[in-house]
Design an enzyme around this catalytic site. Structure first.
Site, PDB file in Angstrom:
ATOM      1  N   LEU A 124       0.846  -1.200   0.000  1.00  0.00           N
ATOM      2  CA  LEU A 124       0.000   0.000   0.000  1.00  0.00           C
ATOM      3  C   LEU A 124       0.882   1.252   0.000  1.00  0.00           C
ATOM      4  CD1 LEU A 124      -2.842   1.393   0.452  1.00  0.00           C
ATOM      5  CD2 LEU A 124      -2.459   1.114   2.901  1.00  0.00           C
ATOM      6  N   PRO A 127       6.519   6.048  -1.621  1.00  0.00           N
ATOM      7  CA  PRO A 127       7.411   7.113  -1.143  1.00  0.00           C
ATOM      8  C   PRO A 127       6.641   8.390  -0.786  1.00  0.00           C
ATOM      9  CG  PRO A 127       8.358   6.028  -3.057  1.00  0.00           C
ATOM     10  CD  PRO A 127       7.008   5.423  -2.864  1.00  0.00           C
ATOM     11  N   GLY A 130       2.129   7.742   2.633  1.00  0.00           N
ATOM     12  CA  GLY A 130       2.259   6.932   3.840  1.00  0.00           C
ATOM     13  C   GLY A 130       0.955   6.982   4.609  1.00  0.00           C
ATOM     14  N   PHE A 155       8.796   0.284   1.964  1.00  0.00           N
ATOM     15  CA  PHE A 155       8.787  -0.358   3.302  1.00  0.00           C
ATOM     16  C   PHE A 155       7.890  -1.593   3.312  1.00  0.00           C
ATOM     17  CE2 PHE A 155       8.837   4.342   4.795  1.00  0.00           C
ATOM     18  CZ  PHE A 155      10.206   4.442   4.648  1.00  0.00           C
ATOM     19  N   ILE A 156       7.916  -2.388   2.272  1.00  0.00           N
ATOM     20  CA  ILE A 156       6.974  -3.505   2.174  1.00  0.00           C
ATOM     21  C   ILE A 156       7.520  -4.733   2.925  1.00  0.00           C
ATOM     22  CG2 ILE A 156       5.659  -4.994   0.585  1.00  0.00           C
ATOM     23  CD1 ILE A 156       4.940  -1.880   0.618  1.00  0.00           C
ATOM     24  N   ILE A 338      14.904  -0.031  34.648  1.00  0.00           N
ATOM     25  CA  ILE A 338      15.085  -0.992  35.746  1.00  0.00           C
ATOM     26  C   ILE A 338      16.420  -1.730  35.583  1.00  0.00           C
ATOM     27  CG2 ILE A 338      14.191  -3.167  36.724  1.00  0.00           C
ATOM     28  CD1 ILE A 338      11.326  -1.975  36.143  1.00  0.00           C
ATOM     29  N   GLY A 341      22.373   0.611  33.755  1.00  0.00           N
ATOM     30  CA  GLY A 341      23.424   0.585  32.726  1.00  0.00           C
ATOM     31  C   GLY A 341      23.382  -0.705  31.912  1.00  0.00           C
ATOM     32  N   GLU A 364       1.294  -0.074  10.339  1.00  0.00           N
ATOM     33  CA  GLU A 364      -0.158  -0.345  10.288  1.00  0.00           C
ATOM     34  C   GLU A 364      -0.961   0.847  10.844  1.00  0.00           C
ATOM     35  OE1 GLU A 364      -1.654  -4.258  10.647  1.00  0.00           O
ATOM     36  OE2 GLU A 364       0.251  -5.166  10.112  1.00  0.00           O
ATOM     37  N   THR A 366       0.099   5.042  12.173  1.00  0.00           N
ATOM     38  CA  THR A 366       0.767   5.667  13.323  1.00  0.00           C
ATOM     39  C   THR A 366      -0.236   5.937  14.443  1.00  0.00           C
ATOM     40  OG1 THR A 366       0.301   7.866  12.469  1.00  0.00           O
ATOM     41  CG2 THR A 366       2.409   6.895  11.802  1.00  0.00           C
TER      42      THR A 366
HETATM   43  N1  COS Z   1     -13.643  -0.227   6.542  1.00  0.00           N
HETATM   44  C1  COS Z   1     -14.283  -0.122   5.359  1.00  0.00           C
HETATM   45  N2  COS Z   1     -14.288   1.008   4.618  1.00  0.00           N
HETATM   46  C2  COS Z   1     -13.609   2.062   5.080  1.00  0.00           C
HETATM   47  C3  COS Z   1     -12.898   2.032   6.312  1.00  0.00           C
HETATM   48  C4  COS Z   1     -12.934   0.818   7.056  1.00  0.00           C
HETATM   49  N3  COS Z   1     -12.282   0.707   8.214  1.00  0.00           N
HETATM   50  N4  COS Z   1     -12.303   3.221   6.521  1.00  0.00           N
HETATM   51  C5  COS Z   1     -12.628   4.004   5.466  1.00  0.00           C
HETATM   52  N5  COS Z   1     -13.420   3.302   4.606  1.00  0.00           N
HETATM   53  C6  COS Z   1     -14.018   3.791   3.356  1.00  0.00           C
HETATM   54  C7  COS Z   1     -14.835   5.042   3.651  1.00  0.00           C
HETATM   55  O1  COS Z   1     -16.143   4.722   4.054  1.00  0.00           O
HETATM   56  C8  COS Z   1     -14.800   5.752   2.327  1.00  0.00           C
HETATM   57  O2  COS Z   1     -15.754   5.179   1.471  1.00  0.00           O
HETATM   58  P1  COS Z   1     -16.898   6.128   0.745  1.00  0.00           P
HETATM   59  O3  COS Z   1     -16.100   7.078  -0.102  1.00  0.00           O
HETATM   60  O4  COS Z   1     -17.723   5.160  -0.027  1.00  0.00           O
HETATM   61  O5  COS Z   1     -17.598   6.805   1.862  1.00  0.00           O
HETATM   62  C9  COS Z   1     -13.430   5.393   1.769  1.00  0.00           C
HETATM   63  O6  COS Z   1     -13.020   4.204   2.449  1.00  0.00           O
HETATM   64  C10 COS Z   1     -12.418   6.493   1.997  1.00  0.00           C
HETATM   65  O7  COS Z   1     -12.331   6.725   3.391  1.00  0.00           O
HETATM   66  P2  COS Z   1     -11.841   8.112   4.013  1.00  0.00           P
HETATM   67  O8  COS Z   1     -12.573   9.236   3.316  1.00  0.00           O
HETATM   68  O9  COS Z   1     -11.957   8.011   5.489  1.00  0.00           O
HETATM   69  O10 COS Z   1     -10.309   8.143   3.539  1.00  0.00           O
HETATM   70  P3  COS Z   1      -9.163   9.196   3.865  1.00  0.00           P
HETATM   71  O11 COS Z   1      -8.348   9.346   2.676  1.00  0.00           O
HETATM   72  O12 COS Z   1      -9.716  10.409   4.495  1.00  0.00           O
HETATM   73  O13 COS Z   1      -8.199   8.493   4.950  1.00  0.00           O
HETATM   74  C11 COS Z   1      -7.206   7.160   6.676  1.00  0.00           C
HETATM   75  C12 COS Z   1      -8.420   7.484   5.774  1.00  0.00           C
HETATM   76  C13 COS Z   1      -6.356   8.335   7.086  1.00  0.00           C
HETATM   77  C14 COS Z   1      -7.836   6.535   7.904  1.00  0.00           C
HETATM   78  C15 COS Z   1      -6.360   6.115   5.901  1.00  0.00           C
HETATM   79  O14 COS Z   1      -5.691   6.724   4.819  1.00  0.00           O
HETATM   80  C16 COS Z   1      -5.344   5.395   6.754  1.00  0.00           C
HETATM   81  O15 COS Z   1      -5.699   4.468   7.500  1.00  0.00           O
HETATM   82  N6  COS Z   1      -4.063   5.807   6.673  1.00  0.00           N
HETATM   83  C17 COS Z   1      -2.994   5.097   7.283  1.00  0.00           C
HETATM   84  C18 COS Z   1      -2.491   4.051   6.374  1.00  0.00           C
HETATM   85  C19 COS Z   1      -1.732   3.023   7.108  1.00  0.00           C
HETATM   86  O16 COS Z   1      -2.153   2.493   8.128  1.00  0.00           O
HETATM   87  N7  COS Z   1      -0.582   2.666   6.577  1.00  0.00           N
HETATM   88  C20 COS Z   1       0.229   1.699   7.213  1.00  0.00           C
HETATM   89  C21 COS Z   1       0.988   0.950   6.196  1.00  0.00           C
HETATM   90  S1  COS Z   1       0.120  -0.328   5.520  1.00  0.00           S
HETATM   91  S2  COS Z   1       0.736  -1.814   6.651  1.00  0.00           S
END
Ligand code: COS
Length: 384
Positions: A124, A127, A130, A155-156, A338, A341, A364, A366
């Protein structure tokens, strides 16, 4: 939900024995060599650890979420590197397929993922994308019955080992947000897919992350998860809801291990004529850690039961990830303190754990992203 307590106890005992007898003694070597020995990987396969969460009809153990977090508490009592190898097959690497895949896709890949014959990765992050995952730029352009993928994922986890990638790419160039994203299953040997060199990380040596690069990578249209364009972001978010709960359990198991080590040290180490465990300032650190671990454990089991009951748990999963990962950081800090050193040198495992667990507050999602998800959902619920 626990389906059969007796069978679960047998599994928990086997995992706990494996951690104690095989994994803890190998921790240091794994960190030094940046690799998990092949015989340990085979034993992990034999124990069924790659298929804990794969449904039984596809060759896995089909654990419920509650059972899974109980196993995760145990497996995290050793270096998080071992968990990392099995983590993608049980979590982010396979869940997209499990929750949204077609029957044919599941039949093709899940049995191999469950046995550990095939390692899965979740691609996902990029660069420039994130925390703002929906801004990803990797493109997938349709050409007949294929899609042509171009872009870089960053970072996969397990990319160097992986045979199968769940790749989020933009199929609709007109859409800048979540709606234009589609999830693809991409096999490692697809022409145009290459892996960058492994990242040099602060900790978790032995677990590997790398870039995954797509250059005119030709993927069959039938590899779209669920067969429908534009669903990929939602698939990714569902995967992360479950992944965050699993990571919370890992944070809690790791915190328990660090506390066990700190307690043992505090009982053995003497200063001012007595074991330091007798001093109230040390006791405060031990007690706060114990209470916080108990709190994390309780909330994780509650959230897991919600998922098993089919209730929504996005908010609860983020609450667990936020609390458990921050708690784990506090416990790591106290455990080093605890040890004094001795905690700053690598003679004790705590020095390595302190670096290893730092990642929990980042990957997953922050801590700040968990706060954002929780608060957004609160506002949404109020409006409903
Ligand atoms: N389950 C199902 N659908 C979801 C959901 C969930 N938990 N969260 C969001 N959605 C859906 C929303 O309902 C929305 O759908 P509709 O457009 O039909 O309403 C769509 O996905 C987009 O959601 P949203 O508008 O909330 O997206 P944003 O871009 O505002 O961002 C965050 C959402 C910030 C929460 C998201 O980008 C995120 O989790 N970022 C962190 C990413 C991450 O954890 N990366 C770690 C590396 S991967 S291991």
């Amino acid at each position: 939900m626990i389906r059969d307590q007796e069978t679960l106890n047998i599994l928990l005992d086997a995992v706990s024995r494996f951690v104690k007898d095989r994994l803890i003694p190998a921790e240091e070597k794994v960190s030094e060599t940046d690799a998990i020995p092949a015989d340990i990987v085979s034993e992990m396969r034999e124990l069924g650890l790659f298929g804990l969460c794969t449904p039984e009809e596809y060759g896995g153990l089909g654990l419920s979420m509650e059972e899974e977090v109980l196993v995760a508490f145990e497996i995290a009592r050793t270096s998080p590197v071992f968990r990392s190898l099995i983590g993608t097959n049980n979590g982010i690497g396979s869940q997209g397929l499990i929750v949204d895949g077609t029957e044919a896709q599941k039949r093709k890949y899940l049995p191999k993922l469950a046995s550990g014959e095939l390692i899965a990765s979740f691609a996902l992050t990029e660069p420039e994308a994130g925390s703002d995952a929906a801004s990803l730029k990797t493109s997938a352009r349709r050409e007949g019955d294929h899609y042509i993928l171009n872009g870089t994922k960053r970072f996969i986890t397990n990319a160097p080992e992986a045979g199968l990638f769940t790749v989020m790419a933009r199929t609709d160039p007109q859409s800048r947000g979540a709606g234009g994203i589609t999830a693809f299953l991409v096999e490692r040997d697809t022409p145009g897919l290459s892996i960058g060199k492994s990242d040099k990380k602060m900790g978790q040596k032995g677990a590997h992350t790398a870039d995954v690069i797509f250059e005119n990578c030709k993927v069959p249209a039938e590899n779209i998860i669920g067969g429908k364009e534009g669903q990929g972001f939602k698939t990714a978010m569902k995967v992360l809801d479950k992944g965050r709960l699993h990571i919370s359990a890992i944070c809690t198991g790791a915190a328990q291990r660090m506390l066990d080590d700190a307690l043992r040290y505090a009982v053995e180490r003497k200063q001012f004529g007595q074991p330091i465990a007798g001093f109230q300032l040390i006791q405060a650190m031990l007690a706060d850690s114990r209470a916080e671990i108990y709190a994390a454990r309780s909330m994780i089991i509650d959230a897991a039961r919600r998922r098993d009951n089919g209730q929504s748990m996005s908010t609860e999963a983020s609450c667990c990830k936020l609390f458990a990962s921050e708690m784990c950081g506090r416990v790591a800090d106290r455990a080093v303190q605890i040890h004094g050193g001795a905690g700053y040198v690598s003679d004790y495992a705590i020095e390595r754990f302190y670096r290893d667990v730092r990642l929990f507050r980042i990957y997953e999602g922050t801590t700040q992203i968990q706060q954002l998800v929780i608060a957004r959902n609160m506002v949404k619920e109020l409006g409903q």
